[in-house]
Structure formats: structure tokens, C-alpha cells
Design a protein around this motif. Structure first.
Motif, short mmCIF file in Angstrom:
data_model
loop_
_atom_site.label_atom_id
_atom_site.label_comp_id
_atom_site.label_asym_id
_atom_site.label_seq_id
_atom_site.Cartn_x
_atom_site.Cartn_y
_atom_site.Cartn_z
N UNK A 1 30.26 29.39 45.45
CA UNK A 1 31.36 30.27 45.91
C UNK A 1 31.36 31.58 45.15
N UNK A 2 31.04 31.48 43.88
CA UNK A 2 30.98 32.71 43.08
C UNK A 2 29.86 33.63 43.59
N UNK A 3 28.79 33.01 44.04
CA UNK A 3 27.69 33.80 44.62
C UNK A 3 28.20 34.59 45.82
N UNK A 4 29.00 33.93 46.64
CA UNK A 4 29.56 34.64 47.80
C UNK A 4 30.48 35.77 47.36
N UNK A 5 31.24 35.55 46.28
CA UNK A 5 32.09 36.64 45.76
C UNK A 5 31.24 37.82 45.31
N UNK A 6 30.12 37.50 44.68
CA UNK A 6 29.22 38.58 44.23
C UNK A 6 28.66 39.32 45.43
N UNK A 7 28.31 38.56 46.48
CA UNK A 7 27.79 39.22 47.69
C UNK A 7 28.84 40.13 48.31
N UNK A 8 30.11 39.75 48.14
CA UNK A 8 31.19 40.58 48.69
C UNK A 8 31.51 41.76 47.78
N UNK A 9 30.79 41.87 46.67
CA UNK A 9 30.92 43.09 45.86
C UNK A 9 31.54 42.91 44.49
N UNK B 1 29.32 40.66 38.42
CA UNK B 1 29.09 39.44 37.62
C UNK B 1 29.99 39.40 36.38
N UNK B 2 30.03 40.50 35.61
CA UNK B 2 30.80 40.47 34.36
C UNK B 2 32.30 40.43 34.61
N UNK B 3 32.74 40.94 35.79
CA UNK B 3 34.18 40.87 36.11
C UNK B 3 34.61 39.44 36.41
N UNK B 4 33.71 38.71 37.05
CA UNK B 4 34.01 37.30 37.34
C UNK B 4 34.18 36.54 36.03
N UNK B 5 33.33 36.85 35.06
CA UNK B 5 33.41 36.22 33.74
C UNK B 5 34.73 36.61 33.06
N UNK C 1 36.05 33.12 35.20
CA UNK C 1 35.09 32.36 36.01
C UNK C 1 33.71 32.46 35.38
N UNK C 2 32.68 32.50 36.20
CA UNK C 2 31.32 32.68 35.69
C UNK C 2 30.92 31.60 34.69
N UNK C 3 30.37 32.01 33.57
CA UNK C 3 29.93 31.06 32.55
C UNK C 3 31.09 30.11 32.18
N UNK C 4 32.31 30.67 32.15
CA UNK C 4 33.45 29.83 31.72
C UNK C 4 33.74 28.71 32.71
N UNK C 5 33.45 28.92 33.99
CA UNK C 5 33.67 27.78 34.92
C UNK C 5 32.58 26.73 34.72
N UNK C 6 31.38 27.17 34.33
CA UNK C 6 30.35 26.18 33.99
C UNK C 6 30.72 25.42 32.72
N UNK C 7 31.44 26.08 31.82
CA UNK C 7 31.90 25.43 30.59
C UNK C 7 32.90 24.32 30.95
N UNK C 8 33.84 24.64 31.84
CA UNK C 8 34.80 23.61 32.27
C UNK C 8 34.05 22.40 32.82
#
Ligand code: NIG
Ligand code: FE
Length: 414
Positions: free
Chosen positions: A92-100, A103-107, A111-118
Motif C-alpha cells: 500500500x505504501x508503494x501505491x502511496x509513493x506512486x501517487x506522489x 519516501x522520507x515523508x512516509x517515514x 510509516x515506512x521503516x517504522x511500519x516494518x518495525x511494528x
């Protein structure tokens, strides 16, 4: 003693020097046409022209003879940079990135790395092992026979140790050679958001010593980036790791030029990773210090960023290696053939340069150059049979894997 003779192969391999291949040497590969390779207990005891190898094999009892029918053979790929141990994908995050959304804003938004941490914190060690195993077997079938795997989705002592335990088990439970990297400095976890320096303290005082005590990682890595770890924080982490006996590498200048490449040169790390935004003077310093540039073109592809200036690096005599960066966020691929193709087609590397970058230089960058990365006497018989005449097939036959057979220590494993 298990003795196997492989014959009628067009063997393409770099040859080991006393340092990683750079400049002109980056593109030097030898070819043994209709050559042969003798594997004894998984190690190469002869390789080259068929007559020479047969001379060596003459009179010896062979367990197996394999006719490779004129196929192209190259060393097994060494993937020197992955985050392939993770618990959940982030489609889903990939789709957010495709929508503009950057990457660092998601983090920054948690989200981003932190959602992988969860996800990793929630996962049992068993689940994490099973998921990682599946990813790693996919890499093996695509020709990766040696892989570096980082922790860094735990970000507390217990979860980082859980990841490193899984990474160790992957090394023991699969045919691959696995190099483990501790990357507790991958992001600042939520609980330290207001006080990142306290997290650096925890890394230096608790996590690095704990990992060192268990002896379960040979490298330490850190993400030096705006909004993640500053240059000073990265230096502190890497210096502490060095004191504790770790070899070093650093995610440097992936999005912004913080001077991470310069720090890599100063600390003489084994490698500096990404380098999309690295400045010329720091690249020159890397060349002088002999730091390998681990270039991750599939990440540039997935982040829709310009590719790293590899031609410039080779011109400056920075040794270049290529890696997947396989992770659930910035770049999800296990495919070294894809990375090879991007190197040739989008970064203007020659086929020979890309071959050196995905094998021998990659081996140097993870400290495995004595064992893997080229097909030479004394090294492991780790090699790939390709469906093509030359390694150019890896770029030419786009979007598929021309890797037909994967041999690890002389044994067919995929
Ligand atoms: O190399 N840059 C930091 N780490 C990874 C991404 C990890 C993730 O997004 O989960 C990288 O791109
Ligand atoms: Fe990475």
C-alpha cells in the motif's frame, strides 16, 4: 572426497587482485571457451582450458561428470546489501509513493521503516524465519549464492537480536553463505522520536555490546540521512561498532548529501551504500581510501530517482559493486539479474563491469573475497549456468531470469 568435473562450458570470470577491482580493472573478465572446472569437496581445484583441467583430473576417480553443452557459466552472484529479513510487505505504501508521496515523508509520518518495525516486533521468530526463508530461496533461484542480510527492523535490543538470530539460522539452514549486518541504526523508533540522541546512546551502550557479545553479526551499518541519523550521530555509532570489533558500512547520501561518503572514506568502511546524491570530492576520498561503492539501481528505479553516477565513479577509480537492497519499502526485488540489467542499460556499465560488480567486488564488500566472487583455484565452486552465450544475456533478455542452474560448492541447489 566428492569430485565433480564440469566440462564444455564457456566460463566468464573476473580474477582476484590484491584489492577490489577499480578503474580499468572494473571491466576485466577472462573467458575460457569450451572450458572446464573441477570441484573437489565443493572447492575449485582446477578451472580453465579443458586440456589443462583434464590433465589435473586425469587418473582421479570422479563421482560425477557434467556436460554443460557449451553453456555460459559465471560465478554465483554475491548480493552485498539486503534487508530481506522482514515480516510484512508494504504494497500500500508503494501505491502511496506512486501517487506522489515521497519516501522520507512516509517515514516521517510514522510509516515506512517504522511500519516494518511494528511488524517485526509483532512477529514470532518462527514466522520471521519462514517469511525470510521464502524470500531467500527466491534470491537463490535467481542466482544469488552469497547474501548480506541486515537487521534494523527491530530497533530495540530484543527484536534486533531476534532478527540476527533468524539471519544466522538462514545461513545454517540454506545452501547460501550469509553475511549478517547489525543495523540498529536504521531509523529512530517512535519511542525515541523526541530524543534521538538517547536512542544513539542506547545503540552505543547497550545494543552494540549485546550483539558483539553474541558474535552474531560481522558488520555494522547505519542510515545517515536527513531526518534519520545525522553525520555526527552516524560517526558515533560506527566508531562504537568499530571498537566493539565490527566491520563497517554506511547508507550514505541516498536522498540528500549529508557527507556520508566522506565519513565512509574517513573511517575506511568496507563500503558505502546508495550514493545517489554523493558529491565528487567525497567520491574521490572514497577512491583514495579504497571504499567500495555499493550501488543499488533497483532502489533508484523504485523511488523514481536518477541513477547513481557509476561512470564517474569508475573514472575516479572507486570500486563499484551492485546489490538489490531487497526490502519491503524502497525496493522490493531479490533479482540480481534485474540489477545487472539496470547497471548495463541505465547506468551505462559494460557487461564486464556489471559482472565484476555483481560477483568479485560484491564479495570484497562483504569480506568474502577469499572464498567466493570468482572462479579460481581454491575458491568455492559457486557458479551459475545461463541460458545464453555470454553474460550479456542478463541485460538482453529483459524481465526474465536467464539463470538455469545454480551450483553452490559444486552441488546443484536450484
Ligand atoms: O536501503 N535506506 C534505508 N534502508 C532501506 C530501505 C528500508 C525500508 O524502506 O524498509 C534502503 O533503501
Ligand atoms: Fe539499504
Amino acid at each position: 572426497m566428492r569430485r565433480v568435473l564440469f566440462y564444455d562450458a564457456n566460463i566468464f570470470t573476473p580474477l582476484m587482485g590484491s584489492a577490489p577491482s577499480s578503474g580499468k580493472k572494473q571491466g576485466e573478465v577472462v573467458v575460457y571457451e569450451r572450458g572446464a572446472l573441477l570441484s573437489e569437496n565443493g572447492f575449485i581445484s582446477a578451472v580453465g582450458a579443458t586440456d589443462d583441467v583434464l590433465k589435473k583430473a586425469g587418473g582421479l576417480e570422479l563421482d560425477l561428470e557434467v556436460d554443460l553443452g557449451g553453456a555460459c557459466v559465471i560465478p554465483g552472484f554475491v548480493d552485498p546489501h539486503t534487508h530481506i529479513c522482514f515480516a510484512e510487505r508494504r504494497e500500500r505504501e508503494f501505491s502511496m509513493r506512486l501517487a506522489g508521496k515521497p519516501y522520507l515523508e512516509i517515514l516521517k509520518a510514522g510509516g515506512g521503516i517504522l511500519s516494518s518495525v511494528d511488524a517485526v516486533r509483532r512477529a514470532t521468530e518462527e514466522d520471521l524465519y519462514e517469511i525470510t526463508l521464502e524470500n531467500v530461496y527466491r534470491a537463490l533461484s535467481l542466482g544469488t549464492t552469497t547474501i548480506e542480510i541486515k537487521s534494523g527492523y527491530g530497533l530495540d535490543t530484543e527484536s534486533e537480536l531476534k532478527m540476527l538470530s533468524v539471519i544466522g539460522r538462514i545461513g545454517r539452514g540454506t545452501p547460501l553463505d550469509v553475511v549478517a549486518t547489525f543495523m540498529g541504526g536504521h531509523a529512530v523508533p517512535r519511542e525515541y522520536k523526541e530524543n534521538p540522541d538517547a536512542f544513539v546512546d542506547l545503540l552505543v551502550k547497550e545494543m552494540i555490546p549485546a550483539v558483539a557479545r553474541q558474535g552474531i553479526a560481522s558488520f555494522c551499518d547505519v542510515f545517515c540521512e536527513e531526518g534519520v541519523f545525522s553525520l555526527e550521530q552516524s560517526r558515533r555509532i560506527l566508531e562504537a561498532a568499530k571498537k566493539a570489533g565490527f566491520k563497517l558500512r554506511i547508507h550514505a547520501d541516498e536522498v540528500n548529501d549529508l557527507g556520508g561518503a566522506g565519513l565512509a572514506a574517513e573511517l575506511k568502511t568496507h563500503s558505502a551504500e546508495h550514493l545517489l546524491a554523493a558529491g565528487i570530492s567525497n567520491l574521490k576520498a572514497m577512491a583514495e581510501a579504497g571504499v567500495i561503492a555499493n550501488i543499488l539501481p533497483a532502489t533508484a528505479y523504485s523511488l523514481k530517482k536518477p541513477y547513481a553516477p557509476v561512470r564517474k565513479m569508475i573514472e575516479l577509480a572507486v570500486p563499484v559493486a551492485l546489490a538489490t537492497d531487497c526490502n519491503p519499502g524502497s525496493c522490493f526485488t531479490e533479482s540480481m539479474p534485474f540489477v545487472f540489467g539496470l547497471g548495463v542499460m541505465n547506468m551505462d556499465m559494460t557487461v564486464e563491469e556489471a559482472l565484476v560488480a555483481t560477483t568479485l567486488n560484491a564479495a570484497w564488500s562483504v569480506g568474502m573475497q577469499e572464498k567466493v566472487g570468482s572462479l579460481e583455484e581454491g575458491k568455492q565452486a559457486d557458479f551459475l549456468v545461463l541460458d545464453g552465450e555470454t553474460p550479456a544475456i542478463l541485460a538482453y533478455h529483459a524481465g526474465v531470469s536467464p539463470v538455469v542452474d545454480v551450483y553452490k560448492k559444486g552441488v546443484l541447489v536450484a
